[in-house]
Design a protein around this motif. Structure first.
Motif: not given
Length: 212
Positions: A138-147, A186-201
């Motif tokens: 898209s060219g947007l400042d995205y963050t994808i979150i994959r729980p 709260l800090d929208p400059k964080e994780y721009i252009g990333t796709s983050l997997g999220v899990n409990k350790p």
């Protein structure tokens, strides 16, 4: 005051994010199909807009004077992704937080990965993978979150993996995912252009421990 629109605001994760943001200097637009399903806690910081993400018109109208889009959508997810991108470009909004699902890059290893395919193949996983491609192109400042697979435990306990890393763990709380979303808002400059997997350790296994 920073202005955020939450698409799919009746979702469980979205409602947790909404509550967390009430303590911040943020104006929230809560966008959902049926406005009667939500009640405002603080009308000075919240407003409700009824609409659907399958309607480009609804999205464009709702995105007027918005800084951040947080999309917590389901259903016709590819069409919704296309409309969200188009509306954001039309309204000159750049920052997008997009909730997806694990497995869209075939990044889940071993028996758990096989089980995840068994549960999600047949339209769901394929659609979310296609929607992610729309966001990434898209060219947007995205963050994808994959729980990982979600539970309703009242805990914040999670770790992150990047798109090119093997997914870890089998489960995570909705509260943890909401915490990550809130931190990015709260800090929208964080994780721009990333796709983050999220899990409990330390939740590795063939499937979530609670699944029967």
């Amino acid at each position: 005051m920073k202005k955020v629109i939450i698409l799919g605001a009746h979702g469980k994760i979205a409602q947790i994010v909404t509550r967390q943001l009430l303590t911040e200097d943020i104006k929230q637009t809560l966008f959902l199909r049926n406005s009667a399903r939500l009640r405002l806690e603080d009308p000075e910081k919240e407003s409700i807009v009824e609409g659907t993400a399958t309607s480009l018109f609804d999205l464009e109208q709702a995105m007027t004077d918005v800084d951040i889009v947080y999309a917590n959508l389901a259903g016709k997810i590819v069409e919704e992704a296309q409309n969200v991108v188009a509306a954001m470009k039309a309204k000159n909004v750049k920052r997008l937080i997009w909730i997806s699902t694990l497995g869209i890059y075939d990044e889940v290893p071993g028996k758990y990965g096989e089980w995840n395919h068994e549960q999600l193949d047949g339209g769901y996983l394929e659609s979310y993978a296609e929607a992610a491609k729309v966001i990434e192109a898209s060219g947007l400042d995205y963050t994808i979150i994959r729980p990982a697979w979600l539970d309703d435990k009242d805990e914040i306990d999670y770790e992150l993996t990047n798109k090119d890393e093997t997914f870890k763990g089998t489960e995570v709380s909705r509260t943890s995912v909401a915490d990550l979303v809130t931190k990015i808002i709260l800090d929208p400059k964080e994780y721009i252009g990333t796709s983050l997997g999220v899990n409990k350790p330390n939740t590795d296994g063939d499937k979530p421990a609670w699944y029967r």
